[in-house]
Scaffold this motif. Structure first.
Motif, PDB file in Angstrom:
ATOM      1  N   LEU A  59       0.783  -1.286   0.266  1.00  0.00           N
ATOM      2  CA  LEU A  59      -0.352  -0.570  -0.079  1.00  0.00           C
ATOM      3  C   LEU A  59       1.105   1.003  -0.343  1.00  0.00           C
ATOM      4  N   ARG A  60       1.849   0.967   0.407  1.00  0.00           N
ATOM      5  CA  ARG A  60       3.216   2.348   0.369  1.00  0.00           C
ATOM      6  C   ARG A  60       2.755   3.510  -0.455  1.00  0.00           C
ATOM      7  N   PRO A  61       3.052   2.580  -2.102  1.00  0.00           N
ATOM      8  CA  PRO A  61       3.181   3.354  -3.066  1.00  0.00           C
ATOM      9  C   PRO A  61       1.956   4.301  -3.399  1.00  0.00           C
ATOM     10  N   ARG A  62       0.951   4.394  -2.702  1.00  0.00           N
ATOM     11  CA  ARG A  62      -0.174   4.485  -3.109  1.00  0.00           C
ATOM     12  C   ARG A  62      -0.157   6.297  -1.931  1.00  0.00           C
ATOM     13  N   PHE A  63       0.859   6.184  -1.503  1.00  0.00           N
ATOM     14  CA  PHE A  63       0.924   7.688  -0.743  1.00  0.00           C
ATOM     15  C   PHE A  63       2.783   8.567  -0.696  1.00  0.00           C
ATOM     16  N   ASP A  64       3.682   7.587  -1.001  1.00  0.00           N
ATOM     17  CA  ASP A  64       4.784   7.740  -1.025  1.00  0.00           C
ATOM     18  C   ASP A  64       5.498   8.482  -2.611  1.00  0.00           C
ATOM     19  N   GLY A  65       5.483   9.967  -2.257  1.00  0.00           N
ATOM     20  CA  GLY A  65       5.703  10.821  -3.372  1.00  0.00           C
ATOM     21  C   GLY A  65       5.072  11.272  -4.392  1.00  0.00           C
ATOM     22  N   VAL A  66       3.120  11.475  -4.126  1.00  0.00           N
ATOM     23  CA  VAL A  66       2.265  11.503  -4.342  1.00  0.00           C
ATOM     24  C   VAL A  66       1.705  13.220  -4.199  1.00  0.00           C
ATOM     25  N   PRO A  67       1.244  13.319  -5.106  1.00  0.00           N
ATOM     26  CA  PRO A  67       0.439  15.081  -5.295  1.00  0.00           C
ATOM     27  C   PRO A  67      -0.833  14.540  -4.027  1.00  0.00           C
ATOM     28  N   GLU A  80     -10.528   7.553  -0.380  1.00  0.00           N
ATOM     29  CA  GLU A  80     -11.994   7.626  -1.127  1.00  0.00           C
ATOM     30  C   GLU A  80     -11.857   5.508  -1.618  1.00  0.00           C
ATOM     31  N   ASP A  81      -9.729   5.342  -2.229  1.00  0.00           N
ATOM     32  CA  ASP A  81     -10.333   3.917  -2.431  1.00  0.00           C
ATOM     33  C   ASP A  81     -11.098   3.070  -1.479  1.00  0.00           C
ATOM     34  N   TRP A  82      -9.817   3.925  -0.358  1.00  0.00           N
ATOM     35  CA  TRP A  82     -10.091   2.900   1.110  1.00  0.00           C
ATOM     36  C   TRP A  82     -11.142   2.814   1.634  1.00  0.00           C
ATOM     37  N   ARG A  83     -11.882   4.214   1.941  1.00  0.00           N
ATOM     38  CA  ARG A  83     -12.959   4.121   2.485  1.00  0.00           C
ATOM     39  C   ARG A  83     -14.163   2.841   1.438  1.00  0.00           C
ATOM     40  N   SER A  84     -14.469   3.274  -0.239  1.00  0.00           N
ATOM     41  CA  SER A  84     -15.030   2.391  -0.530  1.00  0.00           C
ATOM     42  C   SER A  84     -14.989   0.676  -0.418  1.00  0.00           C
ATOM     43  N   ALA A  85     -13.413   0.912   0.256  1.00  0.00           N
ATOM     44  CA  ALA A  85     -13.322  -0.969   0.717  1.00  0.00           C
ATOM     45  C   ALA A  85     -13.387  -1.036   1.883  1.00  0.00           C
ATOM     46  N   ILE A  86     -13.577  -0.601   2.379  1.00  0.00           N
ATOM     47  CA  ILE A  86     -14.071  -0.773   3.824  1.00  0.00           C
ATOM     48  C   ILE A  86     -15.934  -0.758   3.596  1.00  0.00           C
ATOM     49  N   HIS A  87     -16.655  -0.548   3.594  1.00  0.00           N
ATOM     50  CA  HIS A  87     -17.710  -0.693   2.471  1.00  0.00           C
ATOM     51  C   HIS A  87     -18.241  -1.617   2.345  1.00  0.00           C
ATOM     52  N   ASP A  88     -17.857  -1.615   0.869  1.00  0.00           N
ATOM     53  CA  ASP A  88     -17.613  -3.457   0.431  1.00  0.00           C
ATOM     54  C   ASP A  88     -17.217  -4.145   0.996  1.00  0.00           C
ATOM     55  N   GLY A  89     -16.260  -4.502   1.943  1.00  0.00           N
ATOM     56  CA  GLY A  89     -15.616  -5.363   2.954  1.00  0.00           C
ATOM     57  C   GLY A  89     -13.990  -5.691   2.508  1.00  0.00           C
ATOM     58  N   THR A  90     -13.996  -4.968   1.162  1.00  0.00           N
ATOM     59  CA  THR A  90     -12.664  -6.355   0.703  1.00  0.00           C
ATOM     60  C   THR A  90     -11.311  -4.997   1.340  1.00  0.00           C
ATOM     61  N   ALA A  91     -11.279  -4.378   2.226  1.00  0.00           N
ATOM     62  CA  ALA A  91     -10.924  -3.743   2.665  1.00  0.00           C
ATOM     63  C   ALA A  91      -9.414  -4.617   3.163  1.00  0.00           C
ATOM     64  N   ARG A  92      -9.619  -5.370   4.224  1.00  0.00           N
ATOM     65  CA  ARG A  92      -8.492  -6.964   4.352  1.00  0.00           C
ATOM     66  C   ARG A  92      -8.021  -7.471   3.046  1.00  0.00           C
ATOM     67  N   GLU A  93      -9.030  -8.201   2.521  1.00  0.00           N
ATOM     68  CA  GLU A  93      -8.357  -8.404   1.341  1.00  0.00           C
ATOM     69  C   GLU A  93      -7.361  -8.048   0.682  1.00  0.00           C
ATOM     70  N   ARG A  94      -7.082  -6.315   0.995  1.00  0.00           N
ATOM     71  CA  ARG A  94      -6.506  -5.562  -0.305  1.00  0.00           C
ATOM     72  C   ARG A  94      -5.138  -5.055   1.106  1.00  0.00           C
ATOM     73  N   GLY A  95      -5.495  -5.508   2.056  1.00  0.00           N
ATOM     74  CA  GLY A  95      -4.469  -5.302   3.130  1.00  0.00           C
ATOM     75  C   GLY A  95      -4.335  -4.120   3.786  1.00  0.00           C
ATOM     76  N   TRP A  96      -5.585  -3.790   3.647  1.00  0.00           N
ATOM     77  CA  TRP A  96      -5.207  -2.350   4.455  1.00  0.00           C
ATOM     78  C   TRP A  96      -5.541  -2.876   6.536  1.00  0.00           C
TER      79      TRP A  96
END
Length: 280
Positions: free
Chosen positions: A148-156, A165-181
């Motif tokens: 997950l680190r490239p999502r936040f490292d050196g980006v605008p 917002e992608d993380w929020r969506s993953a929380i709501h659709d139940g996929t956050a854990r499988e995506r590594g959050w």
């Protein structure tokens, strides 16, 4: 020249202590704005600071919901220029409830509020000013799983907002854990806060350092507040809000150390961005 300071999430706890400290250190002609979402609490808190014998500057309460970007932009436009902005607002988080149920309010305040403050108050920050986001040591990138680190490292900043917002969506659709959050939403939220600071700072570093202006994140350490009490069992080493505010304000009022610019600072020292390890 009259200086203007603003603190978000300032009705209680660390935010209230930051207002008290600013009001004691600034001059009588200066203005400290104590902001929060509830009119009654804002009014009462501002009155308490004004009545404090240690208060030297003027103190005013302003209602501000940082989860409303338009409201943040309106206040920045009304003020026109500011000297000190301390982004401290945090959403409630109850360990007795599933965190997925609390994600929207928490992210709207902690992350949406941070983004709104950076976007609206960065452009009106006077030369030599301070724009500080209160985060925590969990904001170091290493506290996220490596994937997950490239999502936040050196980006605008736009990309940081998209990741949140992608993380929020993953929380709501139940996929956050499988995506590594991480299950504990405070950890990626803090990383995103620091990433947002770094994104904004990257675009203005040269001019700001030349002008003595500081944009940074700060870790106040463990503070004994109503928000932290449910999450920790041992407060023997915790600071009072006034003690924690002192270290933050020392950074605000110190001369600029370029090494701290755009970084996460704890008790005057930079916490390396790539430090930390994912929680078990």
């Amino acid at each position: 020249m009259t200086r203007i300071a603003l603190v978000t999430g300032a009705n209680q706890g660390l935010g209230f202590a930051l207002v008290r400290g600013l009001a004691a250190r600034l001059a009588p002609e200066d203005l400290v704005l104590l902001t929060g979402r509830d009119t009654g609490r804002v009014t009462a808190a501002a009155a308490r600071v004004t009545a404090d014998p240690a208060t030297r500057s003027r103190v005013e309460g302003r209602v501000l919901d940082v989860s409303d970007p338009a409201a943040v932009a309106r206040l920045a436009g009304e003020l026109g220029a500011v000297d000190i902005v301390l982004s401290n607002a945090i959403g409630p988080l109850d360990p007795g409830r599933p965190q997925a149920e609390q994600a929207d309010v928490f992210l709207d305040v902690a992350n949406g509020g941070t983004h709104a403050v950076l976007r609206s108050f960065g452009p009106v920050l006077r030369a030599g000013g301070r724009l500080i986001v209160v985060a925590s040591s969990l904001g170091a990138l290493g506290h996220l799983p490596e994937a997950l680190r490239p999502r936040f490292d050196g980006v605008p900043l736009d990309d940081v907002e998209k990741a949140v917002e992608d993380w929020r969506s993953a929380i709501h659709d139940g996929t956050a854990r499988e995506r590594g959050w991480p299950e504990w939403i405070n950890a990626p939220s803090k990383v995103a806060q620091v990433a947002a600071v770094r994104a904004v700072a990257a675009g203005r570093r040269e001019a700001d350092v030349a002008a003595g202006t500081l944009v940074a994140a700060v870790c106040p350490g463990l503070v004994d507040t109503r928000a932290s009490r449910p999450w920790f069992s041992d407060f023997s080493q915790a600071q009072t809000p006034d003690e924690a505010a002192r270290a933050v304000l020392d950074l605000v009022f110190a001369g600029l150390d370029p090494a701290t610019y755009g970084e996460l600072v704890r008790f005057g020292r930079v916490l390396p961005w790539h430090s930390g390890a994912p929680a078990a």
